[in-house]
Design an enzyme around this catalytic site. Structure first.
Site, PDB file in Angstrom:
ATOM      1  N   TYR A  43      -2.282 -59.279  -6.197  1.00  0.00           N
ATOM      2  CA  TYR A  43      -1.635 -58.509  -5.474  1.00  0.00           C
ATOM      3  C   TYR A  43      -1.614 -57.754  -4.499  1.00  0.00           C
ATOM      4  O   TYR A  43      -0.289 -57.722  -3.944  1.00  0.00           O
ATOM      5  CB  TYR A  43      -0.966 -57.033  -6.959  1.00  0.00           C
ATOM      6  N   GLU A  65       8.076 -49.405 -10.923  1.00  0.00           N
ATOM      7  CA  GLU A  65       7.742 -48.132 -10.707  1.00  0.00           C
ATOM      8  C   GLU A  65       8.058 -47.151 -12.014  1.00  0.00           C
ATOM      9  O   GLU A  65       7.147 -46.103 -12.281  1.00  0.00           O
ATOM     10  CB  GLU A  65       8.035 -47.940  -9.560  1.00  0.00           C
ATOM     11  N   TRP A  73      -1.462 -49.325 -13.479  1.00  0.00           N
ATOM     12  CA  TRP A  73       0.315 -50.550 -12.804  1.00  0.00           C
ATOM     13  C   TRP A  73      -0.844 -51.821 -13.067  1.00  0.00           C
ATOM     14  O   TRP A  73       0.145 -52.642 -13.097  1.00  0.00           O
ATOM     15  CB  TRP A  73      -0.302 -50.584 -11.401  1.00  0.00           C
TER      16      TRP A  73
END
Length: 209
Positions: A43, A65, A73
């Protein structure tokens, strides 16, 4: 452990706050969180800080988000394929048409984060995205808040969690009918899609935003 959220990357990143880039086994220097797992490496190296294009891509990042708030995350990244399936590829028109039955369907889906407030906010935001087309659309709206580039953060503790630009974007989105778009979440969005470059000085991805 990381003491703050970096582009949605939470305290599970396995690194100390107040340190600089770390060099992996491949000899490449990265932001510490970006070297903490194979998923994060991918990522960090290919997506974080890279501009995306189109309404659906921006709605997806804004939605994810918001779902990440208070969570890891890594959890969101692992569940992202399922999020894309159940939210119709983040097609704003499709999600805007979701009703109570769809909310219950989503709340029963173990493949996503089952938080009713966040699920309902995602639908609200899709409807607000459709309405925002009259003002040029979501992508142009978000990018109108791009700030002037700042100095490169040297240590993880130098990376802000909010900014005047993220606060302004948050207020403007709320005024336009969006939900769950606080300034911290919006700063994470701005980092993720390249409005700001919060890669550390010395990270091999610094300057790619």
């Amino acid at each position: 452990m990381v003491a703050r959220v970096v582009g949605g990357v939470g305290e599970d990143a396995g690194v100390e706050s107040g340190i600089g880039p770390v060099v992996g086994d491949d000899g490449i220097a990265r932001c510490p969180w970006g070297a903490s797992s194979d998923v994060y490496v991918a990522y960090h190296d290919t997506e974080w800080g890279v501009r995306v294009s189109g309404e659906a891509a921006h709605l997806e990042r804004l939605t994810l988000e918001a779902f990440q708030s208070g969570l890891s995350w890594l959890t969101i990244l692992n569940k992202r394929p399922r999020f894309r399936e159940v939210f119709a590829g983040f097609d704003a028109d499709a999600v805007a048409a979701f009703g109570p039955a769809d909310v219950e369907r989503l709340m029963a889906d173990t493949g996503i984060v089952r938080n009713r407030r966040k699920v309902e906010a995602a639908i609200t935001n899709a409807r607000a995205t459709v309405a925002l087309r009259e003002q040029g659309g979501l992508e142009a709206f978000i990018w109108s808040f791009r700030p002037e580039p700042g100095p490169a953060p040297v240590l993880t503790g130098d990376v802000p969690t909010t900014s005047p630009a993220s606060l302004a974007l948050s207020k403007a989105l709320k005024k336009a009918g969006f939900a769950h778009v606080g300034p911290t979440t919006m700063h994470a969005l701005m980092e993720a899609i390249g409005l700001v470059d919060d890669h550390l000085a010395g990270c091999h991805r610094r300057g790619t935003a």
